[in-house]
Enzyme design. Structure first.
Site, PDB file in Angstrom:
ATOM      1  N   LYS A 139     -19.014   7.101  29.039  1.00  0.00           N
ATOM      2  CA  LYS A 139     -20.110   7.314  28.119  1.00  0.00           C
ATOM      3  C   LYS A 139     -19.721   6.878  26.697  1.00  0.00           C
ATOM      4  O   LYS A 139     -18.538   6.954  26.383  1.00  0.00           O
ATOM      5  CB  LYS A 139     -20.591   8.774  28.119  1.00  0.00           C
ATOM      6  CG  LYS A 139     -19.466   9.802  28.056  1.00  0.00           C
ATOM      7  CD  LYS A 139     -18.946  10.383  26.807  1.00  0.00           C
ATOM      8  CE  LYS A 139     -18.912  10.040  25.443  1.00  0.00           C
ATOM      9  NZ  LYS A 139     -17.761  10.503  24.657  1.00  0.00           N
ATOM     10  N   TYR A 225     -23.359  14.557  24.787  1.00  0.00           N
ATOM     11  CA  TYR A 225     -23.203  15.845  25.480  1.00  0.00           C
ATOM     12  C   TYR A 225     -24.323  16.814  25.114  1.00  0.00           C
ATOM     13  O   TYR A 225     -24.813  17.564  25.964  1.00  0.00           O
ATOM     14  CB  TYR A 225     -21.847  16.484  25.151  1.00  0.00           C
ATOM     15  CG  TYR A 225     -20.685  15.744  25.743  1.00  0.00           C
ATOM     16  CD1 TYR A 225     -20.466  15.746  27.115  1.00  0.00           C
ATOM     17  CD2 TYR A 225     -19.814  15.022  24.939  1.00  0.00           C
ATOM     18  CE1 TYR A 225     -19.405  15.047  27.659  1.00  0.00           C
ATOM     19  CE2 TYR A 225     -18.759  14.325  25.484  1.00  0.00           C
ATOM     20  CZ  TYR A 225     -18.552  14.340  26.844  1.00  0.00           C
ATOM     21  OH  TYR A 225     -17.512  13.641  27.389  1.00  0.00           O
TER      22      TYR A 225
HETATM   23  P1  NDP Z   1      -8.713   4.938  23.039  1.00  0.00           P
HETATM   24  O1  NDP Z   1      -8.886   4.307  21.706  1.00  0.00           O
HETATM   25  O2  NDP Z   1      -7.689   5.983  23.167  1.00  0.00           O
HETATM   26  O3  NDP Z   1      -8.400   3.811  24.131  1.00  0.00           O
HETATM   27  C1  NDP Z   1      -9.184   2.682  24.289  1.00  0.00           C
HETATM   28  C2  NDP Z   1      -8.359   1.623  25.033  1.00  0.00           C
HETATM   29  O4  NDP Z   1      -9.174   0.487  25.227  1.00  0.00           O
HETATM   30  C3  NDP Z   1      -7.152   1.104  24.264  1.00  0.00           C
HETATM   31  O5  NDP Z   1      -6.009   1.908  24.428  1.00  0.00           O
HETATM   32  C4  NDP Z   1      -6.973  -0.272  24.857  1.00  0.00           C
HETATM   33  O6  NDP Z   1      -6.285  -0.142  26.082  1.00  0.00           O
HETATM   34  C5  NDP Z   1      -8.381  -0.691  25.199  1.00  0.00           C
HETATM   35  N1  NDP Z   1      -8.936  -1.651  24.236  1.00  0.00           N
HETATM   36  C6  NDP Z   1      -9.296  -2.922  24.544  1.00  0.00           C
HETATM   37  N2  NDP Z   1      -9.777  -3.556  23.469  1.00  0.00           N
HETATM   38  C7  NDP Z   1      -9.714  -2.685  22.441  1.00  0.00           C
HETATM   39  C8  NDP Z   1     -10.059  -2.766  21.063  1.00  0.00           C
HETATM   40  N3  NDP Z   1     -10.603  -3.865  20.514  1.00  0.00           N
HETATM   41  N4  NDP Z   1      -9.856  -1.687  20.296  1.00  0.00           N
HETATM   42  C9  NDP Z   1      -9.337  -0.547  20.816  1.00  0.00           C
HETATM   43  N5  NDP Z   1      -9.005  -0.403  22.108  1.00  0.00           N
HETATM   44  C10 NDP Z   1      -9.179  -1.461  22.928  1.00  0.00           C
HETATM   45  O7  NDP Z   1     -10.141   5.479  23.478  1.00  0.00           O
HETATM   46  P2  NDP Z   1     -10.467   6.641  24.511  1.00  0.00           P
HETATM   47  O8  NDP Z   1      -9.601   6.533  25.676  1.00  0.00           O
HETATM   48  O9  NDP Z   1     -10.527   7.927  23.799  1.00  0.00           O
HETATM   49  O10 NDP Z   1     -11.996   6.276  24.896  1.00  0.00           O
HETATM   50  C11 NDP Z   1     -12.300   5.206  25.754  1.00  0.00           C
HETATM   51  C12 NDP Z   1     -13.710   5.407  26.323  1.00  0.00           C
HETATM   52  O11 NDP Z   1     -13.746   6.620  27.053  1.00  0.00           O
HETATM   53  C13 NDP Z   1     -14.812   5.537  25.268  1.00  0.00           C
HETATM   54  O12 NDP Z   1     -15.963   4.903  25.707  1.00  0.00           O
HETATM   55  C14 NDP Z   1     -15.057   7.036  25.163  1.00  0.00           C
HETATM   56  O13 NDP Z   1     -16.392   7.345  24.789  1.00  0.00           O
HETATM   57  C15 NDP Z   1     -14.768   7.475  26.585  1.00  0.00           C
HETATM   58  N6  NDP Z   1     -14.279   8.848  26.629  1.00  0.00           N
HETATM   59  C16 NDP Z   1     -14.887   9.726  27.467  1.00  0.00           C
HETATM   60  C17 NDP Z   1     -14.471  11.021  27.549  1.00  0.00           C
HETATM   61  C18 NDP Z   1     -15.130  11.942  28.504  1.00  0.00           C
HETATM   62  O14 NDP Z   1     -14.854  13.146  28.428  1.00  0.00           O
HETATM   63  N7  NDP Z   1     -15.954  11.480  29.419  1.00  0.00           N
HETATM   64  C19 NDP Z   1     -13.390  11.519  26.702  1.00  0.00           C
HETATM   65  C20 NDP Z   1     -12.766  10.510  25.892  1.00  0.00           C
HETATM   66  C21 NDP Z   1     -13.211   9.227  25.848  1.00  0.00           C
HETATM   67  P3  NDP Z   1      -5.096  -1.134  26.489  1.00  0.00           P
HETATM   68  O15 NDP Z   1      -4.033  -0.946  25.452  1.00  0.00           O
HETATM   69  O16 NDP Z   1      -4.712  -0.667  27.827  1.00  0.00           O
HETATM   70  O17 NDP Z   1      -5.659  -2.537  26.487  1.00  0.00           O
END
Ligand code: NDP
Length: 381
Positions: A139, A225
């Site tokens: 989401k 949410y």
């Molecule tokens: P993070 O910033 O922690 O991680 C995002 C990951 O995406 C990065 O670590 C990287 O992974 C990859 N990535 C690829 N391109 C980019 C870019 N341009 N900038 C930043 N990151 C990039 O985010 P979250 O894990 O917190 O969130 C990710 C998704 O999950 C969002 O859509 C958020 O809304 C959703 N979410 C949902 C939750 C829920 O409870 N359902 C809780 C938290 C988040 P890599 O290094 O492996 O390439």
């Protein structure tokens, strides 16, 4: 004999066109539901190894029954190595964003779970569908309703299942709320209040503060949410929304919304009020009914949630929400059980998000919504 690829199989399955000869095809039999899927565990590839994948999804996948962590997609060579050794992931199941499409040829991967910044959800969900993989999309589903439509269409064409990363629908307190609404345990809901907010102080360069990557601020992140709570807390989709925006730290929230409040009207006569923010901590749901009330506080964190009603407290044992959610989706694929959070639900929420932004842009004007039963998987949510 024509080789039956997973993509072909998924498409024929969704069209209801599989004959008995195909049903006997052992490696793919999992997807048709019923006893052929018994005991099978579907392989999941996580796309984007950020904090949610690292601290919630991957640990949860160590305890799931119907699915397991089989692959990763990352832009980081360092994470490839760390994850491969920590989770015993085979080199052939490790992808980057460029070679991702070749996942189509990988029979170890059944489901692609998109856990990227919001503006990348549509691209990778669509690429996953085209690769013939079932899709879980985090989401918010996309950064526009048009993107949600494109994801739904791509999954339909490919004949793959689509689920949202809405973990609360598999969580017992939320299911209890849905039951109250469905069975009218406390009578008719007349007012629903839902809050979902946290105070952000992190790196000002993070993607959540960058509109091009996030598509918005508190509303698309936590606000989803509170929108969801008001819908499963009344069992109806709203017919109108009026919204307001507040900004107290414009130097930090340069591009994205900090705090939003909105009011809903529901077709049965209930009214609703939501609060979402990146500048305050709030996490609750409260419903006033004509024969009592029910509430959750917290209502939407990773749990354990806590509940109280006019008849006393409610309590359920805690389990990982993410484990329950991913097992539910895998079970939907394997056994045809309910898809608790289908793509239409993600699209519906994005329609409401866009209406809230529209109301704010048009001077807090009341915006009419015509959602009918869209995105409601059952009468109760
Ligand atoms: P993070 O910033 O922690 O991680 C995002 C990951 O995406 C990065 O670590 C990287 O992974 C990859 N990535 C690829 N391109 C980019 C870019 N341009 N900038 C930043 N990151 C990039 O985010 P979250 O894990 O917190 O969130 C990710 C998704 O999950 C969002 O859509 C958020 O809304 C959703 N979410 C949902 C939750 C829920 O409870 N359902 C809780 C938290 C988040 P890599 O290094 O492996 O390439």
């Amino acid at each position: 004999m024509k080789k039956i690829t997973r993509r072909y199989f998924n498409r024929r399955l969704s069209e209801g066109l599989l004959g008995t000869a195909v049903l006997a095809h052992a490696p793919l039999a999992c997807a048709m539901g019923g006893k052929e899927g018994q005991g099978r565990s579907l392989g999941i590839a996580l796309v984007g190894l950020g904090s949610y994948s690292t601290y919630q999804l991957a640990p949860a996948l160590q305890n799931t029954k119907h699915c397991h962590l089989a692959g990763i997609v990352t832009g980081s060579r360092a994470k490839e190595q760390v994850w491969a050794s920590k989770y015993n992931i085979e080199t052939k199941n490790i992808y980057n964003y460029q070679n991702f499409d070749t996942i189509a040829n990988n029979e170890d991967i059944d489901i692609v779970y998109v856990v990227l910044p919001n503006s990348m959800h549509a691209e990778f969900s669509i690429r996953a569908a085209k690769a013939g993989k079932h899709v879980i999309c985090e989401k918010p589903m996309g950064i526009s309703v048009a993107e949600c439509d494109a994801i739904i269409e791509a999954c339909k064409i490919a004949g793959v299942k689509l689920g949202m990363g809405y973990r609360l629908h598999s969580e017992p307190y939320t299911q209890e709320i849905k039951r109250y609404v469905k069975e009218k345990t406390f009578g008719e809901v007349s007012y629903i209040m839902a809050e979902a907010a946290y105070r952000s102080n992190g790196n000002p360069a993070q993607w959540r503060l960058n509109k091009a990557l996030s598509g918005g601020g508190a509303l698309v992140n936590m606000g989803v949410y509170s929108i969801q709570s008001s819908i499963y807390g009344t069992g109806e989709n709203p017919v109108s929304v009026t919204a307001q925006e507040f900004s107290t730290r414009p130097d930090y929230f340069k591009e994205t919304d900090e705090t939003i409040t909105a009011q809903f009207e529901f077709p049965g006569g209930a009214t609703g009020s939501i609060f979402t923010s990146h500048n305050a901590n709030a996490n609750s749901l409260y419903a006033s009914c004509n024969k009592g009330w029910f509430s959750l506080k917290p209502a939407n964190n990773y749990g354990p949630l806590a509940g109280e009603t006019s008849r006393g407290p409610i309590q359920f044992p805690h389990e990982s929400q993410q484990k329950l959610q991913m097992d539910d989706f895998a079970s939907h694929i394997l056994y045809g059980t309910e898809n608790r959070a289908p793509g239409e639900m993600g699209k519906r929420d994005m329609i409401i998000v866009e209406a809230i932004y529209q109301s704010i842009a048009e001077g807090n004007r009341k915006i009419a919504l015509d959602l009918g039963k869209m995105g409601l998987v059952s009468e109760s949510n």
